[in-house]
Scaffold this motif. Structure first.
Motif, PDB file in Angstrom:
ATOM      1  N   ILE B  17       1.427  -1.415  -8.113  1.00 34.09           N
ATOM      2  CA  ILE B  17       2.236  -0.415  -7.418  1.00 34.09           C
ATOM      3  C   ILE B  17       3.718  -0.750  -7.525  1.00 34.09           C
ATOM      4  O   ILE B  17       4.549   0.117  -7.807  1.00 34.09           O
ATOM      5  CB  ILE B  17       1.796  -0.339  -5.933  1.00 34.09           C
ATOM      6  N   ILE B  40       2.926   5.030  -2.236  1.00 36.06           N
ATOM      7  CA  ILE B  40       3.129   4.924  -3.685  1.00 36.06           C
ATOM      8  C   ILE B  40       4.148   5.973  -4.119  1.00 36.06           C
ATOM      9  O   ILE B  40       5.021   5.704  -4.959  1.00 36.06           O
ATOM     10  CB  ILE B  40       1.781   5.094  -4.431  1.00 36.06           C
ATOM     11  N   ARG B 190      -6.764   5.245  -6.038  1.00 31.49           N
ATOM     12  CA  ARG B 190      -8.030   5.388  -5.329  1.00 31.49           C
ATOM     13  C   ARG B 190      -7.768   6.000  -3.966  1.00 31.49           C
ATOM     14  O   ARG B 190      -6.823   5.658  -3.288  1.00 31.49           O
ATOM     15  CB  ARG B 190      -8.731   4.034  -5.173  1.00 31.49           C
ATOM     16  N   ASN B 194     -11.154   1.281   0.781  1.00 30.56           N
ATOM     17  CA  ASN B 194     -11.885   0.239   0.068  1.00 30.56           C
ATOM     18  C   ASN B 194     -12.821   0.803  -0.991  1.00 30.56           C
ATOM     19  O   ASN B 194     -13.874   0.238  -1.256  1.00 30.56           O
ATOM     20  CB  ASN B 194     -12.659  -0.655   1.041  1.00 30.56           C
ATOM     21  N   GLY B 197     -13.016  -1.768  -3.617  1.00 29.81           N
ATOM     22  CA  GLY B 197     -13.866  -2.882  -3.206  1.00 29.81           C
ATOM     23  C   GLY B 197     -15.341  -2.521  -3.247  1.00 29.81           C
ATOM     24  O   GLY B 197     -16.172  -3.322  -3.672  1.00 29.81           O
ATOM     25  N   SER B 313     -10.189  -4.180  -0.866  1.00 31.56           N
ATOM     26  CA  SER B 313      -9.531  -4.292  -2.171  1.00 31.56           C
ATOM     27  C   SER B 313      -8.839  -2.962  -2.456  1.00 31.56           C
ATOM     28  O   SER B 313      -9.483  -1.919  -2.458  1.00 31.56           O
ATOM     29  CB  SER B 313     -10.554  -4.590  -3.262  1.00 31.56           C
ATOM     30  N   ASN B 314      -7.546  -3.009  -2.696  1.00 33.00           N
ATOM     31  CA  ASN B 314      -6.822  -1.750  -2.816  1.00 33.00           C
ATOM     32  C   ASN B 314      -6.839  -1.230  -4.243  1.00 33.00           C
ATOM     33  O   ASN B 314      -7.454  -1.813  -5.146  1.00 33.00           O
ATOM     34  CB  ASN B 314      -5.386  -1.899  -2.278  1.00 33.00           C
ATOM     35  N   THR B 315      -6.139  -0.132  -4.457  1.00 32.56           N
ATOM     36  CA  THR B 315      -6.181   0.569  -5.735  1.00 32.56           C
ATOM     37  C   THR B 315      -5.614  -0.268  -6.886  1.00 32.56           C
ATOM     38  O   THR B 315      -5.932  -0.024  -8.036  1.00 32.56           O
ATOM     39  CB  THR B 315      -5.442   1.919  -5.604  1.00 32.56           C
ATOM     40  N   GLU B 316      -4.780  -1.251  -6.584  1.00 28.93           N
ATOM     41  CA  GLU B 316      -4.224  -2.111  -7.643  1.00 28.93           C
ATOM     42  C   GLU B 316      -4.982  -3.441  -7.707  1.00 28.93           C
ATOM     43  O   GLU B 316      -4.413  -4.436  -8.136  1.00 28.93           O
ATOM     44  CB  GLU B 316      -2.724  -2.335  -7.420  1.00 28.93           C
ATOM     45  N   ARG B 318      -5.878  -5.450  -5.415  1.00 29.81           N
ATOM     46  CA  ARG B 318      -5.394  -6.500  -4.520  1.00 29.81           C
ATOM     47  C   ARG B 318      -6.362  -6.676  -3.348  1.00 29.81           C
ATOM     48  O   ARG B 318      -6.625  -5.739  -2.613  1.00 29.81           O
ATOM     49  CB  ARG B 318      -4.002  -6.149  -3.986  1.00 29.81           C
ATOM     50  N   VAL B 319      -6.892  -7.865  -3.208  1.00 32.14           N
ATOM     51  CA  VAL B 319      -7.806  -8.169  -2.109  1.00 32.14           C
ATOM     52  C   VAL B 319      -6.967  -8.654  -0.932  1.00 32.14           C
ATOM     53  O   VAL B 319      -6.194  -9.610  -1.072  1.00 32.14           O
ATOM     54  CB  VAL B 319      -8.822  -9.256  -2.530  1.00 32.14           C
ATOM     55  N   SER B 320      -7.061  -7.964   0.203  1.00 35.34           N
ATOM     56  CA  SER B 320      -6.279  -8.319   1.386  1.00 35.34           C
ATOM     57  C   SER B 320      -7.195  -8.495   2.579  1.00 35.34           C
ATOM     58  O   SER B 320      -8.263  -7.891   2.650  1.00 35.34           O
ATOM     59  CB  SER B 320      -5.255  -7.227   1.714  1.00 35.34           C
TER      60      SER B 320
END
Lengths: 355, 539
Positions: B17, B40, B190, B194, B197, B313-316, B318-320
Motif C-alpha cells: 500500500i 488506500i 481485498r 481477513n 487470511g 492478514s491484510n490485502t498486502e 501483512r499479518v497484524s
C-alpha cells in the motif's frame, strides 16, 4: 563527499539536504522543541510560532518546523530569549478562545494544556470578554466542533487536504474573522465531509471531538489497546480506547499500513461491538419447523456434535460443508478447515472471498 | 486470485500500500477505492494531487477518484478485456513495451501479440464505447511510466470473465515490465478484513494453509502427520457458490457456517435461502442473529474482534495482531474456542491454551508464515512470505523471478457478460458498496453515525435515465430482473452513466442480491455481481 553538518545545542550533527531544523533535531533525539501547528506528512506552515529556535547570525528567531537546515548553522533549541517568545505565543493563543480545562474533553491529552503547564502560562489577562459567542456544532452523530477551543493551527485543514485528501475543509474569511469552514461555511453534515475523523485526530486541543466519547471519562481513566480494524481489507492499525469494559473511541495508530489514518467505518463504526442486538446465548431449534429458543452452551454444542456425527454416518463426510470467515482470525479459520478436513473428512471448505 | 496465480504463480497483491504514493503511474480499474478502501484511496490521491503522479481511472461510474485523475475512461460494463487488449495493441505497435523483460522473464508473448493485434483502438471503441484517442493516451501514459501500478477490485473479478479480466491486467503489467519492481505490480484490493487470511489459512476447497494443494499426496501426508490423523480427503471440495445449489440436488446435507451471511450476500439470494431450508443441519456461528442465522437449527454466539486475540492478514499480505480489548459480550465465546469444543465432542481433542498456541501450529505447517511469531508482531505487522525468523518479510513479490518461474501471457478475447440488456430488461445493473456501509450491514448498520449518513438503499441512476423514465430523486422505484424484484428510492446522480443503474447490497429490506445473476466465472466461481439486465418503473 562528506555529509552536511550543523551545530545543534553544541553538538555537531549530520543531516540530509532538505530536512527542516525540527526534523534534524528529532532525528538526533531532541524532542523538546514544542509545536502546535506541525503535522507530520503535511506542509509546514510555521504559523503558530511555538517552535521558534535561535540560529546564529539570523536576525530573528526562526520556526524550526518551516526552516530548512543549512550546512554550518549553529542552532540553539532552548534559551531565555526563546522562552520569552514561546510564553508570549502561548499567552496569545490562550487569549483567543475559552480554554477552560475543567470541563474540556481534551483535558489530559491537550497539547496546549501541556505547553501552558510546561511554560507556566496562566489564563491570560487580555482574554476575550466572558460573554463572547463561539460557533458550536453538534448536529451530526459523529463529530462535535467547538470553536471556543479552536486555536487556528490549521492541522485539521492539512490533515483533511494532505493526509486524507478529502478536501472538505479549509480556512475561510480574513484576518481576525478567519475560521475553519466546510463547503462555504456549512455544518459538516451538509458539506463534502466524509467523516473520516482525520480532523478530530489532528486537533491538538478540544475543538474537534468524537461525539460518542464525550462525557465518557478522562483520558487517564482509559487504557488503549492496539488492534486491527475489522472492516475492509486494508488492515488499518487502530487504538481502541477502553474504559470500564467499554470501547469509548477508536483512533488511528501510527503504524503501517495506515500511519494514523482511518475511514468513517474504522473510526465511528465500532458501535456494533457492544450493541444490544448482540447474540448473548446459544439458540437451538429443538424440532424442525419450531422456533429458535435460548439454550445452554452444553445443549447447543452437544446437539451440533451429535447431528454432525449423524449426518456423517448416514450420508458420508462429503455431504458436509464448513465455511470459514473473512471476518474471523487466521487462527480460527485455520481451526475450521482443520476440523472439516481432519475430523469430519471433507474438503468442502470455503469463505466469502468471491462475494 | 485464480487469474493471478495462473499468470505469476501467486494470487495476492504483488506490492504494498505504501508504495502507491511513490509510483509514477497508477491505473485504477474496477475499484471504487474512495468508498471501499478509503485509506488506500488516500495514498492514491496523495500521489495524484500532491506528488503529481499520473492517475488513470477506468470505470463506468464517475466515482470519486475521477476528479483526481489525469485520464478517465468510461467503458461499457463488462468490456474490460477489449479495452485493455487495445491498450496492449497500442503498446506493442508503438514498441513501448519492455522487450528485455518480456524476453527474459515471460513466456507466450507471441500468442498475446497475435490475439491483441485485432484490438485496434478503433475496434475497441465499438465494443467499449471509449474513444480511440483516450485508449491510445492511456496506453502511452502507462507504458512510459518508469513504475506503474495496477489497482483493481471486485469490478474486475465479479464477472463471468473475472479470471480472464485478471489475466489481462497481468498481461499488461508484464508487458511493461511492471511486475517485481518497487511501485509496480498488479494489486487486488481485498474487501474484507481477513479475506486474505482466510485464503492463506486454507479456507478454500482445494488447498491447506499456505496454498498447499490437497490433491498432492506429499501435502496430505505432511498435514496428516502434523494433525495426527490416518488420512485426509484427496478430492477438491466445492466452493460456496457451488455448495448452495448442490443442496437441492442432495450434494450437501449439513453446513456449518462461521461468520458468513449468504442469505444476503449470495447471488440470487432467494434461491440460496430456499436451498438452506432443505438442509438436514444448518449451524450458524455469528455475532448477530443474521438473515442466515434465522434459518439455522443452531445459532452459536461468537465474540467480536474486540473480545479476542489473534491475527488478521491484510490485502498486502501483512499479518497484524488482533488484541482483546474487552470481555466477551454475554455468553459469547471466541470462534476458536467454539470450534475446539465441537472437535472435542467429535472425539478429536483440540486443546489450545490460547490463539498463540494455534499460531505456533500454523507456522509449523505453513512455509510462508514460518518466520512470523506473536513476539515479532509486537513491533508491527509482517508481510508474507516470511520463511524464517530472520526474514524481514516481503514488501513486493516476484522480484527476480516469478513464483512459478516465468510469467505467462494469456491470449484472451472479449466475451459479452452472461446477461445483456434487451427489450424487456433494457438497463444494466451493477452492484457494490457505499462508503458508510459494509457488506451485509450486520456491523455497519448498527453504528449510529454510519446509518445517519447512509440510512437506506438508494437506486443510483443517471439524469438521462431519470428523464426517460420520468423519475425524480426520492421516488419509489420497482427494480426487476429475471430473478426477483426490490423496491427502493431513486437517487439521481452524475456518478451514473446513462443505461446503467447502481444498487448497494448492504440492505436486507431491499436486497440487491435478489436481483443479481448467479452466473459464475468458470474458474474462480465468482458470481457476476457487476452486470445483469434490469428493468425499472415507478412503484
Amino acid at each position: 563527499m562528506s555529509k552536511a553538518t550543523l551545530n545543534l545545542d553544541g553538538m555537531t550533527v549530520e543531516f540530509q539536504p532538505g530536512q527542516t531544523i525540527l526534523e534534524v533535531a528529532r532525528s538526533h533525539g531532541i524532542f523538546t522543541i514544542p509545536t502546535l501547528c506541525f503535522l507530520k506528512d503535511t506542509t509546514a506552515t510555521g504559523s503558530c510560532r511555538m517552535c521558534m529556535v535561535e540560529v546564529e547570525k539570523a536576525r530573528t528567531l526562526l520556526p524550526a518546523c518551516a526552516t530548512v537546515a543549512a550546512p554550518g548553522m549553529a542552532i540553539k533549541t532552548e534559551s531565555p530569549r526563546i522562552d520569552v517568545a514561546r510564553k508570549m505565543v502561548l499567552e496569545l493563543v490562550l487569549s483567543s478562545g475559552n480554554h477552560n480545562c475543567l470541563v474540556c474533553e481534551a483535558n489530559g491529552e491537550c497539547e496546549l494544556q501541556a505547553l501552558a503547564y510546561r511554560y507556566q502560562v496562566p489564563t491570560p489577562s487580555f482574554a476575550n470578554p466572558p460573554d463572547t459567542k463561539y460557533y458550536y456544532e453538534s448536529d451530526n452523530s459523529m463529530i462535535v466542533r467547538d470553536f471556543s477551543k479552536c486555536i487556528m493551527c490549521g492541522r485539521c485543514v492539512r490533515g483533511c487536504n494532505e493526509r486524507q485528501v478529502n478536501q472538505a475543509i479549509s480556512i475561510g474569511y480574513r484576518g481576525s474573522h478567519n475560521k475553519i469552514v466546510a463547503k462555504a461555511d456549512n455544518p459538516y453534515i451538509n458539506s463534502d465531509c466524509v467523516f473520516c475523523g482525520e480532523c478530530v485526530q489532528s486537533c491538538p486541543v478540544g475543538a474537534l471531538l468524537d461525539k460518542n466519547s464525550m462525557h465518557q471519562g478522562r483520558s487517564w481513566e482509559r487504557h488503549q489497546v492496539r488492534t486491527t480494524c475489522p472492516y475492509c481489507g486494508v488492515g488499518c492499525q487502530i487504538d481502541l480506547h477502553v474504559k470500564g469494559g467499554h470501547i469509548v473511541k477508536a483512533m488511528g495508530a501510527h503504524a503501517l499500513p495506515n500511519e494514523g489514518r482511518l475511514c468513517v467505518k474504522g473510526r465511528f463504526g465500532m458501535g456494533f461491538v457492544q450493541h444490544p442486538d448482540r447474540l448473548k446465548t446459544p439458540l437451538l431449534r429443538k424440532k424442525k419447523g419450531g422456533e429458535l429458543e435460548e439454550a445452554t452452551w452444553d445443549e447447543a454444542l452437544d446437539f451440533v456434535a451429535a447431528r454432525l456425527k449423524e449426518v456423517k454416518e448416514k450420508h458420508g463426510p462429503e455431504k458436509i460443508g464448513g465455511w470459514c470467515s473473512a471476518r474471523a482470525t487466521n487462527e480460527e479459520d485455520y481451526l475450521m478447515q482443520k476440523l472439516m478436513r481432519a475430523v469430519i473428512g471433507t474438503n468442502h471448505v470455503d469463505h466469502c472471498a468471491r462475494l | 486470485m485464480a487469474g493471478l496465480a495462473a499468470s505469476f504463480g501467486s494470487g495476492a497483491m504483488t506490492n504494498s500500500i505504501g508504495e502507491l504514493e511513490n509510483t509514477d503511474c497508477i491505473l485504477v480499474i474496477g475499484s471504487n477505492t474512495n468508498e471501499n478502501h478509503p485509506v488506500i484511496a488516500a495514498r492514491i490521491k496523495r500521489a495524484a494531487r500532491l506528488k503529481n503522479k499520473d492517475l488513470i481511472v477506468i470505470d463506468p461510474r464517475k466515482q470519486d477518484l475521477v476528479k483526481f485523475s489525469r485520464l478517465w475512461l468510461r467503458q461499457v460494463p463488462g468490456t474490460d478485456i477489449a479495452l485493455v487488449n487495445a491498450m496492449m495493441q497500442v503498446i506493442i505497435a508503438e514498441k513501448l513495451y519492455d522487450e528485455a523483460y518480456v524476453t527474459e522473464r515471460t513466456e507466450n508473448f507471441e500468442a498475446l501479440k497475435e490475439t491483441v493485434a485485432k484490438y485496434t483502438p478503433e475496434y475497441a471503441e465499438k465494443i467499449t464505447g471509449v474513444p480511440a484517442a483516450q485508449i491510445i493516451e492511456a496506453a502511452r501514459i502507462y507504458a512510459k511510466a518508469k513504475a506503474g501500478s495496477i489497482v483493481y477490485c471486485m469490478g474486475i473479478t465479479q464477472h463471468t470473465v473475472g479470471t480472464d479480466n485478471v489475466k489481462t491486467l497481468a498481461n499488461l503489467a508484464m508487458l511493461c515490465g511492471n511486475v517485481g519492481i518497487e511501485g509496480g505490480g498488479v494489486n487486488p484490493l481485498r474487501g474484507q478484513n481477513n479475506v486474505q487470511g482466510a485464503c492463506d489459512m486454507g479456507g478454500l476447497p482445494n488447498v491447506f494453509s499456505g496454498y498447499q494443494a490437497v490433491t498432492d499426496p506429499a501435502n496430505r501426508e505432511k498435514m496428516a502427520k502434523a494433525w495426527g490423523v490416518e488420512n485426509l480427503p484427496d478430492w477438491v471440495g466445492m466452493t460456496m457458490t457451488d455448495m448452495l445449489p448442490a443442496i437441492s440436488k442432495g450434494g450437501i446435507k449439513a453446513l456449518y457456517i462461521m461468520g458468513e451471511n449468504p442469505a444476503l450476500t449470495d447471488p440470487d439470494a432467494d434461491h440460496a435461502i430456499k436451498a438452506m431450508q432443505q438442509l438436514e443441519l444448518l449451524v450458524v456461528q455469528d455475532i448477530f442473529l443474521t438473515e442466515t442465522g434465522k434459518l439455522a437449527d443452531v445459532v452459536l454466539p461468537a465474540s467480536s474482534f474486540a473480545e479476542k486475540d489473534g491475527t488478521f492478514s491484510n490485502t498486502e499480505r501483512r499479518v497484524s495482531r488482533v488484541r482483546q480489548a474487552i470481555h466477551p459480550v454475554g455468553q459469547s465465546r471466541p470462534d476458536w474456542q467454539i470450534v475446539c469444543e465441537i472437535s472435542n465432542r467429535l472425539g478429536y481433542p483440540m486443546n489450545y491454551a490460547n490463539p498463540e498456541a494455534i499460531f505456533e501450529e500454523i507456522r509449523l505447517v505453513t512455509p510462508s508464515y514460518a518466520g512470523i511469531s506473536y513476539k515479532r508482531l509486537e513491533s508491527g505487522g509482517l508481510q508474507w512470505p516470511c520463511p524464517n525468523e530472520e526474514h524481514p518479510g516481503t514488501v513486493y513479490l516476484h522480484k527476480d523471478w516469478f513464483a512459478k518461474g516465468k510469467g505467462t501471457f494469456f491470449a484472451i478475447d472479449h466475451k459479452d457478460p452472461a446477461e445483456m440488456p434487451d427489450a424487456e430488461y433494457p438497463l444494466y445493473l451493477t452492484t457494490g458498496r457505499l462508503l458508510y456501509q459494509y457488506h451485509s450491514g450486520t456491523m455497519s448498520r448498527r453504528a449510529v453515525g454510519l446509518t445517519e449518513k447512509a440510512p437506506e438503499c438508494l437506486v443510483e441512476l443517471s439524469p438521462e435515465d431519470a428523464a426517460k423514465y420520468g423519475v425524480a430523486s426520492g421516488d419509489q422505484l420497482r427494480v426487476r430482473t429475471r430473478r426477483g424484484q426490490i423496491t427502493a428510492k431513486a437517487h439521481i446522480s452524475h456518478k451514473a452513466v446513462a443505461g446503467t443503474i447502481f444498487i448497494p447490497f448492504h440492505f436486507a429490506e431491499a436486497s440487491a442480491n435478489k436481483l443479481t445473476n448467479a452466473a459464475l466465472d468458470p474458474v474462480s466461481k465468482i458470481p457476476e455481481y457487476k452486470v445483469c439486465a434490469v428493468q425499472i418503473e415507478k412503484a
